[in-house]
Design an enzyme around this catalytic site. Structure first.
Site, short mmCIF file in Angstrom:
data_model
loop_
_atom_site.label_atom_id
_atom_site.label_comp_id
_atom_site.label_asym_id
_atom_site.label_seq_id
_atom_site.Cartn_x
_atom_site.Cartn_y
_atom_site.Cartn_z
N PRO A 11 7.64 -34.19 23.14
CA PRO A 11 8.30 -35.71 24.18
C PRO A 11 8.41 -34.25 25.15
O PRO A 11 8.58 -33.28 25.58
CB PRO A 11 9.89 -35.26 23.38
CG PRO A 11 10.44 -34.44 22.28
CD PRO A 11 8.40 -33.75 21.90
N ASN A 12 8.58 -35.65 26.20
CA ASN A 12 9.20 -35.41 27.93
C ASN A 12 7.76 -34.29 28.61
O ASN A 12 7.47 -33.88 29.81
CB ASN A 12 9.99 -34.27 28.10
CG ASN A 12 10.96 -35.28 27.68
OD1 ASN A 12 11.32 -36.44 28.22
ND2 ASN A 12 11.70 -34.77 27.24
N ARG A 19 8.11 -32.14 35.79
CA ARG A 19 9.49 -32.23 35.26
C ARG A 19 9.53 -30.56 35.65
O ARG A 19 8.08 -29.22 35.14
CB ARG A 19 9.48 -32.58 34.08
CG ARG A 19 10.45 -31.78 32.75
CD ARG A 19 10.66 -32.39 31.38
NE ARG A 19 11.24 -31.79 31.02
CZ ARG A 19 10.91 -31.15 29.88
NH1 ARG A 19 10.03 -30.41 29.13
NH2 ARG A 19 12.18 -30.35 29.32
N ASN A 75 2.12 -29.17 20.77
CA ASN A 75 2.97 -28.42 21.93
C ASN A 75 4.22 -29.82 20.75
O ASN A 75 3.72 -30.64 21.68
CB ASN A 75 2.45 -28.88 22.93
CG ASN A 75 4.05 -27.97 23.28
OD1 ASN A 75 4.78 -27.70 23.09
ND2 ASN A 75 3.20 -27.61 24.78
N GLU A 99 0.69 -23.53 17.21
CA GLU A 99 1.35 -24.00 18.07
C GLU A 99 1.75 -23.82 19.13
O GLU A 99 1.28 -22.31 19.61
CB GLU A 99 3.23 -23.69 17.12
CG GLU A 99 4.82 -24.18 18.25
CD GLU A 99 5.30 -23.89 17.45
OE1 GLU A 99 6.45 -23.75 18.27
OE2 GLU A 99 5.52 -24.28 16.01
N ARG A 108 14.42 -17.96 27.00
CA ARG A 108 14.90 -19.53 27.45
C ARG A 108 16.49 -19.48 26.60
O ARG A 108 16.65 -18.32 26.56
CB ARG A 108 13.96 -20.78 27.64
CG ARG A 108 12.92 -20.21 28.43
CD ARG A 108 11.87 -21.81 28.65
NE ARG A 108 12.81 -22.27 29.03
CZ ARG A 108 12.71 -24.02 29.09
NH1 ARG A 108 11.66 -24.30 28.15
NH2 ARG A 108 13.15 -24.69 29.11
#
Length: 149
Positions: A11-12, A19, A75, A99, A108
């Site tokens: 997603p995204n 972004r 991903n 991955e 993060r």
């Protein structure tokens, strides 16, 4: 070699380049796909490159890759931190799996430090930007060559 590798994006990632460029860079997903296809052509590898914002679609693509693809790159984006469904699907795929995360997930927010999907893969590449995809392709190609020996 002429093998097939499936590359899945969660997603995204369709908004890469727009972004949070300080975190994800300015390359688009189309740029990443182009670079992967160029590498694949030089290595005589066929790639299937997909993106979906829907968890179930990613699960279906993993299932479709079983028996068709020799290796798989994923991903999972935010789904890495939440999706047992993706983990279960990844466990069914028997070829080499990597991955990839564009950002360094361990630098993060704390909730990003755990990846359910990483349990179902052979290697994790995090924080290398779009080069992570190339590293993953190279890793899988080497694994497949070593399996043939």
């Amino acid at each position: 070699m002429s093998v097939m590798i499936t590359i899945l994006n969660g997603p995204n990632l369709n908004f890469l380049g727009q972004r949070e460029p300080k975190i994800y860079g300015t390359e688009t997903l189309e740029d990443i796909e182009k670079n992967c296809r160029e590498w694949a052509k030089r290595a005589d590898v066929i790639i299937n490159f997909y993106q979906s914002n829907y968890e179930g679609q990613l699960v279906e693509w993993i299932q479709e890759a079983i028996g068709l693809s020799s290796g798989l790159i994923i991903n999972p984006a935010a789904y890495s931190h939440t999706s047992v469904a993706l983990l279960d699907a990844l466990k069914m795929f028997s070829g080499p799996k990597v991955e990839v995360h564009l950002s360094h997930i361990y630098r993060r927010e704390a909730f990003r430090h755990h990846s359910y999907t990483s349990i179902g893969v052979d290697a994790i590449i995090s924080g290398c930007g779009s080069d992570g995809y190339r590293f993953a392709l190279e890793y899988i190609a080497k694994q497949l060559i070593n399996c043939k020996r």
